[in-house]
Scaffold this motif. Structure first.
Motif, mmCIF file in Angstrom:
data_model
loop_
_atom_site.group_PDB
_atom_site.id
_atom_site.type_symbol
_atom_site.label_atom_id
_atom_site.label_comp_id
_atom_site.label_asym_id
_atom_site.label_seq_id
_atom_site.Cartn_x
_atom_site.Cartn_y
_atom_site.Cartn_z
ATOM 1 N N SER A 211 29.527 15.454 -1.083
ATOM 2 C CA SER A 211 28.166 15.447 -0.567
ATOM 3 C C SER A 211 27.202 14.841 -1.569
ATOM 4 C CB SER A 211 27.701 16.871 -0.242
ATOM 5 O OG SER A 211 28.499 17.477 0.755
ATOM 6 N N LEU A 212 26.139 14.276 -1.052
ATOM 7 C CA LEU A 212 25.017 13.798 -1.837
ATOM 8 C C LEU A 212 23.744 14.078 -1.067
ATOM 9 C CD1 LEU A 212 26.136 10.262 -3.121
ATOM 10 C CD2 LEU A 212 25.734 12.286 -4.538
ATOM 11 N N ARG A 213 22.660 14.265 -1.780
ATOM 12 C CA ARG A 213 21.353 14.373 -1.154
ATOM 13 C C ARG A 213 20.439 13.302 -1.717
ATOM 14 N NH1 ARG A 213 16.863 19.229 -1.292
ATOM 15 N NH2 ARG A 213 16.621 18.395 -3.422
ATOM 16 N N LEU A 214 19.997 12.423 -0.846
ATOM 17 C CA LEU A 214 19.068 11.382 -1.226
ATOM 18 C C LEU A 214 17.642 11.862 -1.010
ATOM 19 C CD1 LEU A 214 20.751 8.229 0.382
ATOM 20 C CD2 LEU A 214 21.221 9.324 -1.830
ATOM 21 N N SER A 215 16.755 11.416 -1.864
ATOM 22 C CA SER A 215 15.346 11.752 -1.751
ATOM 23 C C SER A 215 14.525 10.484 -1.658
ATOM 24 C CB SER A 215 14.873 12.570 -2.956
ATOM 25 O OG SER A 215 15.563 13.794 -3.056
ATOM 26 N N CYS A 216 13.440 10.554 -0.925
ATOM 27 C CA CYS A 216 12.519 9.443 -0.790
ATOM 28 C C CYS A 216 11.114 9.988 -0.961
ATOM 29 C CB CYS A 216 12.677 8.769 0.577
ATOM 30 S SG CYS A 216 11.464 7.473 0.933
ATOM 31 N N VAL A 217 10.467 9.598 -2.029
ATOM 32 C CA VAL A 217 9.096 10.007 -2.282
ATOM 33 C C VAL A 217 8.161 8.919 -1.773
ATOM 34 C CG1 VAL A 217 7.395 10.644 -4.021
ATOM 35 C CG2 VAL A 217 9.770 11.371 -4.277
ATOM 36 N N VAL A 218 7.231 9.307 -0.927
ATOM 37 C CA VAL A 218 6.324 8.372 -0.279
ATOM 38 C C VAL A 218 4.915 8.600 -0.796
ATOM 39 C CG1 VAL A 218 5.448 7.498 1.916
ATOM 40 C CG2 VAL A 218 7.769 8.428 1.774
ATOM 41 N N SER A 219 4.242 7.525 -1.121
ATOM 42 C CA SER A 219 2.867 7.622 -1.586
ATOM 43 C C SER A 219 2.062 6.442 -1.058
ATOM 44 C CB SER A 219 2.801 7.660 -3.112
ATOM 45 O OG SER A 219 3.321 6.473 -3.683
ATOM 46 N N GLY A 220 0.752 6.550 -1.137
ATOM 47 C CA GLY A 220 -0.138 5.466 -0.736
ATOM 48 C C GLY A 220 -1.223 5.869 0.237
ATOM 49 N N ARG A 221 -0.885 6.719 1.181
ATOM 50 C CA ARG A 221 -1.842 7.227 2.153
ATOM 51 C C ARG A 221 -1.504 8.690 2.429
ATOM 52 N NH1 ARG A 221 -6.520 4.776 3.065
ATOM 53 N NH2 ARG A 221 -6.494 5.193 5.316
ATOM 54 N N THR A 222 -1.736 9.116 3.641
ATOM 55 C CA THR A 222 -1.375 10.475 4.026
ATOM 56 C C THR A 222 0.082 10.485 4.452
ATOM 57 O OG1 THR A 222 -3.627 10.936 4.743
ATOM 58 C CG2 THR A 222 -1.909 12.419 5.513
ATOM 59 N N PHE A 223 0.898 11.232 3.746
ATOM 60 C CA PHE A 223 2.322 11.232 3.992
ATOM 61 C C PHE A 223 2.662 11.578 5.433
ATOM 62 C CE2 PHE A 223 6.382 13.674 3.936
ATOM 63 C CZ PHE A 223 7.230 12.603 3.692
ATOM 64 N N SER A 224 1.986 12.551 5.990
ATOM 65 C CA SER A 224 2.287 12.985 7.344
ATOM 66 C C SER A 224 1.926 11.948 8.396
ATOM 67 C CB SER A 224 1.580 14.305 7.649
ATOM 68 O OG SER A 224 0.172 14.168 7.535
ATOM 69 N N SER A 225 1.285 10.878 8.008
ATOM 70 C CA SER A 225 0.930 9.808 8.934
ATOM 71 C C SER A 225 2.066 8.829 9.172
ATOM 72 C CB SER A 225 -0.285 9.036 8.418
ATOM 73 O OG SER A 225 -1.431 9.867 8.367
ATOM 74 N N TYR A 226 3.197 9.027 8.520
ATOM 75 C CA TYR A 226 4.305 8.088 8.600
ATOM 76 C C TYR A 226 5.563 8.740 9.132
ATOM 77 C CZ TYR A 226 1.299 5.392 5.503
ATOM 78 O OH TYR A 226 0.247 4.708 4.957
ATOM 79 N N SER A 227 6.208 8.027 10.029
ATOM 80 C CA SER A 227 7.591 8.310 10.332
ATOM 81 C C SER A 227 8.452 7.622 9.275
ATOM 82 C CB SER A 227 7.957 7.782 11.723
ATOM 83 O OG SER A 227 9.335 7.897 11.976
ATOM 84 N N VAL A 228 9.497 8.267 8.843
ATOM 85 C CA VAL A 228 10.338 7.721 7.785
ATOM 86 C C VAL A 228 11.773 7.599 8.272
ATOM 87 C CG1 VAL A 228 11.214 8.042 5.447
ATOM 88 C CG2 VAL A 228 8.848 8.637 5.983
ATOM 89 N N GLY A 229 12.374 6.475 7.959
ATOM 90 C CA GLY A 229 13.750 6.247 8.336
ATOM 91 C C GLY A 229 14.612 5.925 7.136
ATOM 92 N N GLN B 184 0.807 -1.192 0.000
ATOM 93 C CA GLN B 184 0.000 0.000 0.000
ATOM 94 C C GLN B 184 0.854 1.260 0.000
ATOM 95 O OE1 GLN B 184 -2.436 0.214 3.537
ATOM 96 N NE2 GLN B 184 -0.659 0.773 4.771
ATOM 97 N N VAL B 185 1.830 1.335 0.890
ATOM 98 C CA VAL B 185 2.723 2.480 0.929
ATOM 99 C C VAL B 185 3.900 2.200 0.005
ATOM 100 C CG1 VAL B 185 4.189 3.946 2.352
ATOM 101 C CG2 VAL B 185 2.049 3.042 3.273
ATOM 102 N N GLN B 186 4.161 3.125 -0.866
ATOM 103 C CA GLN B 186 5.263 2.991 -1.798
ATOM 104 C C GLN B 186 6.316 4.058 -1.530
ATOM 105 O OE1 GLN B 186 4.013 2.732 -5.911
ATOM 106 N NE2 GLN B 186 2.128 1.676 -5.347
ATOM 107 N N LEU B 187 7.563 3.650 -1.584
ATOM 108 C CA LEU B 187 8.670 4.554 -1.373
ATOM 109 C C LEU B 187 9.672 4.376 -2.497
ATOM 110 C CD1 LEU B 187 8.032 2.955 1.621
ATOM 111 C CD2 LEU B 187 9.263 4.998 2.372
ATOM 112 N N VAL B 188 10.135 5.477 -3.031
ATOM 113 C CA VAL B 188 11.089 5.453 -4.124
ATOM 114 C C VAL B 188 12.251 6.362 -3.785
ATOM 115 C CG1 VAL B 188 11.485 5.857 -6.567
ATOM 116 C CG2 VAL B 188 9.274 4.986 -5.800
#
Length: 124
Positions: A17-35, A1-5
């Protein structure tokens, strides 16, 4: 259900330096803690950083504290990992993962959904 890329990995020289990005989809983004986690061949996957649902609280592994910064932009459903002063030992596949909340302990099985990872190689 939750997808992360994840994206943003690549080859960088030590000290860079590098900056990694993680796009989260599937529900309400603010409902998830991300690690963020990382893994190298022959070793267990290890915790790198995590951020609370609101972005107000962050945790870091000792090995990256002071060099890495995790942040999130909820309007864009994206979590970032800014990596500075990179070292060869930072070389790994980096994964982002979502948990329902920011639990008191850091356990990988708290994170129900995982991205496929992005490779970071730091050359000496």
């Amino acid at each position: 259900q939750v997808q992360l890329v994840e994206s943003g990995g690549g080859l960088v020289q030590a000290g860079g330096s590098l900056r990694l990005s993680c796009v989260v989809s599937g529900r309400t983004f603010s409902s998830y803690s991300v690690g963020w986690f990382r893994q190298v061949p022959g070793k267990e996957r290890e915790f790198v950083a995590r951020i609370s649902r609101s972005g107000g609280t962050t945790d870091y592994a000792v090995s990256v504290k002071g060099r890495f910064t995790i942040s999130r932009r909820n309007a864009e459903n994206t979590v970032y990992l800014q990596m500075n002063s990179l070292k060869p030992e930072d070389t790994a596949v980096y994964y982002c993962a979502a948990a329902p909340t920011m639990y008191g302990s850091i356990r990988q099985d708290h994170f129900d959904s995982w991205g496929q990872g992005t490779q970071v190689i730091v050359s000496s």
